[in-house]
Design an enzyme around this catalytic site. Structure first.
Site, mmCIF file in Angstrom:
data_model
loop_
_atom_site.group_PDB
_atom_site.id
_atom_site.type_symbol
_atom_site.label_atom_id
_atom_site.label_comp_id
_atom_site.label_asym_id
_atom_site.label_seq_id
_atom_site.Cartn_x
_atom_site.Cartn_y
_atom_site.Cartn_z
ATOM 1 N N HIS A 153 -19.458 -19.535 29.458
ATOM 2 C CA HIS A 153 -20.061 -18.773 30.573
ATOM 3 C C HIS A 153 -19.310 -19.029 31.874
ATOM 4 O O HIS A 153 -19.846 -18.776 32.946
ATOM 5 C CB HIS A 153 -21.539 -19.163 30.688
ATOM 6 C CG HIS A 153 -22.274 -18.956 29.397
ATOM 7 N ND1 HIS A 153 -22.860 -17.767 29.051
ATOM 8 C CD2 HIS A 153 -22.446 -19.791 28.335
ATOM 9 C CE1 HIS A 153 -23.390 -17.870 27.841
ATOM 10 N NE2 HIS A 153 -23.145 -19.089 27.387
ATOM 11 N N LYS B 170 2.699 -43.234 44.062
ATOM 12 C CA LYS B 170 2.188 -44.606 44.235
ATOM 13 C C LYS B 170 2.952 -45.295 45.367
ATOM 14 O O LYS B 170 2.364 -45.953 46.232
ATOM 15 C CB LYS B 170 2.346 -45.397 42.936
ATOM 16 C CG LYS B 170 1.444 -44.960 41.800
ATOM 17 C CD LYS B 170 1.651 -45.856 40.578
ATOM 18 C CE LYS B 170 0.873 -45.366 39.383
ATOM 19 N NZ LYS B 170 1.050 -46.241 38.197
ATOM 20 N N GLU C 248 0.295 -36.792 30.253
ATOM 21 C CA GLU C 248 1.190 -37.875 30.662
ATOM 22 C C GLU C 248 2.266 -38.152 29.605
ATOM 23 O O GLU C 248 3.340 -38.635 29.921
ATOM 24 C CB GLU C 248 0.377 -39.149 30.917
ATOM 25 C CG GLU C 248 0.934 -40.006 32.049
ATOM 26 C CD GLU C 248 0.001 -41.144 32.421
ATOM 27 O OE1 GLU C 248 -0.513 -41.142 33.553
ATOM 28 O OE2 GLU C 248 -0.223 -42.026 31.570
HETATM 29 O O1 LIG Z 1 -3.567 -50.039 33.441
HETATM 30 P P1 LIG Z 1 -2.849 -49.838 34.710
HETATM 31 O O2 LIG Z 1 -1.513 -50.518 34.772
HETATM 32 O O3 LIG Z 1 -3.715 -50.190 35.902
HETATM 33 O O4 LIG Z 1 -2.487 -48.255 34.825
HETATM 34 C C1 LIG Z 1 -3.504 -47.303 34.854
HETATM 35 C C2 LIG Z 1 -2.954 -45.940 34.570
HETATM 36 O O5 LIG Z 1 -2.010 -45.582 35.579
HETATM 37 C C3 LIG Z 1 -0.870 -44.970 34.974
HETATM 38 O O6 LIG Z 1 0.160 -45.887 34.951
HETATM 39 C C4 LIG Z 1 -0.463 -43.730 35.741
HETATM 40 O O7 LIG Z 1 -0.355 -44.002 37.068
HETATM 41 C C5 LIG Z 1 -1.304 -44.615 33.573
HETATM 42 O O8 LIG Z 1 -0.253 -44.472 32.680
HETATM 43 C C6 LIG Z 1 -2.222 -45.777 33.252
HETATM 44 O O9 LIG Z 1 -3.051 -45.488 32.180
#
Ligand SMILES: O=P(O)(O)OC[C@H]1O[C@](O)(CO)[C@@H](O)[C@@H]1O
Length: 430
Positions: free
Chosen positions: A292, A403, A271
């Site tokens: 393995h 998202k 990331e």
């Molecule tokens: O802590 P949050 O805002 O729920 O995000 C959880 C995770 O989702 C992300 O934003 C990636 O979608 C990560 O960077 C982060 O660690």
């Protein structure tokens, strides 16, 4: 951590000592940039200040009401789960409350886990920096309902770690829940050494001061040269190897208790560095098990990998009994630790023999202090790599499209991404 670059020198792809010496000039400049970012408490760089900024007493106070817990259930995803899970996996002792992590929304798994937990003696640890992550909020609603169905008052068993505002902050204030704040300027994947990663360790009774001391040791060891700073030796060499074709980094700890560390590393590396068409793909492996399953590929597959071999120097061993069984006598009388160490060194040598670069990373033991320094140093290595590659290490814009699409598909708003989902091409073979 102790870093040995020897097995990455003169491999294919490989780096030479001379090229590392040339790169060290850039490391010095990058270190100055990192130090300046820390001094100015800039977003992201602030994570490297945690050894001196984390408030351990605040963490201990927030979790004090839960000292009767038999289990702690963390609902969080990505950086809001992996740091805590790394400590829980590595440090878990027989008398500690069991730690569980709901960092996915697989309904069957969630139901099976909830059915197995003593909900009246379970702490619900809800963690989300943004307070908007769908998986975390959905799981929270499901767990809360399960507690209510079991006649458990969830407000007595819940604490929240989140930002200064947002859904979870409002919930915590409305129900007067014990809560912790995600420190400003610390991205999720860099938050293991903060409230986010240490709350579960506190409930399990681990030594937070030792974890911090280990990270403080590492922070104090950052200097302007990769030849003096293990974190920068690792960051600079992995960067140089990526530039020479090693675009996959197989993180292979030789300790079961470090398996989740490899998962944590995968988020940190992917990331942070996966930007602008660049990056190094982390592959999670486990030694000796994956000798393995994966080693054939590492040695004889595409020349696009490096292997990071991690092991503790000290551990409690177990003898292998003497045997008169034919062909097994060479094992009898030695120990599982001897065998694992032999496997570690043999695998490293086999990689060298086939010209695949390997980096050896050793920690003193799988304990609080060593973990504190290991996680800090891998974070510093990642920040340095990001500086050398000139990528924006502390953002993750590419995760938002999916998202939005998912939210749109569930009626959570008008998102053009959701429309694009319906336009996908399909070629079904069944
Ligand atoms: O802590 P949050 O805002 O729920 O995000 C959880 C995770 O989702 C992300 O934003 C990636 O979608 C990560 O960077 C982060 O660690």
């Amino acid at each position: 951590m102790h870093v040995d670059l020897g097995s990455s020198l003169d491999a294919t792809p490989g780096v030479s000592r001379a090229s590392l010496e040339r790169l060290d000039e850039q490391v010095a400049a990058a270190h100055e940039r990192i130090a300046a970012g820390r001094d100015a408490h800039e977003h992201g760089y602030e994570a490297l200040n945690l050894p001196s900024t984390v408030d351990l007493d605040a963490i201990r106070t927030a979790v004090a009401p839960f000292d009767d817990a038999e289990a702690v259930l963390t609902v969080g995803i990505g950086g809001s789960a992996l740091g805590a899970a790394t400590f829980a996996d590595a440090l878990a002792g027989p008398d500690d409350p069991d730690a569980y992590f709901l960092d996915n929304v697989d309904p069957e798994h969630v139901s099976r886990l909830l059915d197995s937990l003593p909900l009246d003696r379970t702490v619900l640890n809800v963690v989300s920096r943004s307070g908007t992550t769908a998986e975390t909020l959905a799981n929270f609603l499901v767990v809360r309902e399960s507690m209510a169905d079991a006649g458990v008052d969830w407000t007595d068993r819940t604490f929240v770690t989140t930002g200064e505002s947002g859904n979870l902050r409002s919930l915590a204030e409305k129900h007067d829940l014990p809560s912790l704040s995600v420190p400003d300027g610390v991205p999720g994947r860099f938050s293991a050494l903060s409230t986010v990663g240490l709350a579960v360790a506190a409930i399990q009774g681990h030594d937070l001061d030792a974890i911090r001391a280990g990270s403080a040791d590492a922070a104090g060891g950052l200097s302007g040269s990769l030849f003096e700073t293990p974190a920068y030796a690792y960051g600079a060499t992995t960067y140089a190897l990526a530039g020479r074709g090693a675009v996959t980094n197989a993180m292979m700890p030789y300790a079961e208790r470090l398996e989740t560390f490899a998962e944590w590393f995968a988020q940190l590396w992917a990331e942070s560095l996966g930007k602008d068409g660049l990056g190094q793909t982390p592959a999670r492996a486990l030694g000796a098990t994956d000798q393995h399953s994966q080693l054939q590929l590492y040695r004889a597959g595409p020349r696009d990998k490096l292997v990071t071999l991690v092991r503790p120097r000290d551990y409690s061993d177990r003898a292998i009994p003497e045997t008169d069984l034919d062909g097994l006598s060479y094992l009898g009388g030695s120990s599982l630790g001897d065998l694992l160490d032999a496997e570690f060194e043999a695998t490293e040598a086999s990689l060298v023999e086939s010209g695949v670069p390997a980096i050896r990373v050793e920690i003193d033991a799988v304990d609080e202090r060593s973990l504190g320094s290991l996680l800090y140093e891998m974070e510093a290595a990642c920040v340095l790599y990001g500086e050398l590659a000139a990528v924006s290490t502390f953002t993750q814009p590419a995760v938002e499209w999916g998202k939005n699409a998912a939210r749109g598909l569930l009626g959570g708003g008008d998102f053009e991404e959701a429309e694009a989902v319906d336009q996908r091409t399909s070629l079904v073979v069944e």
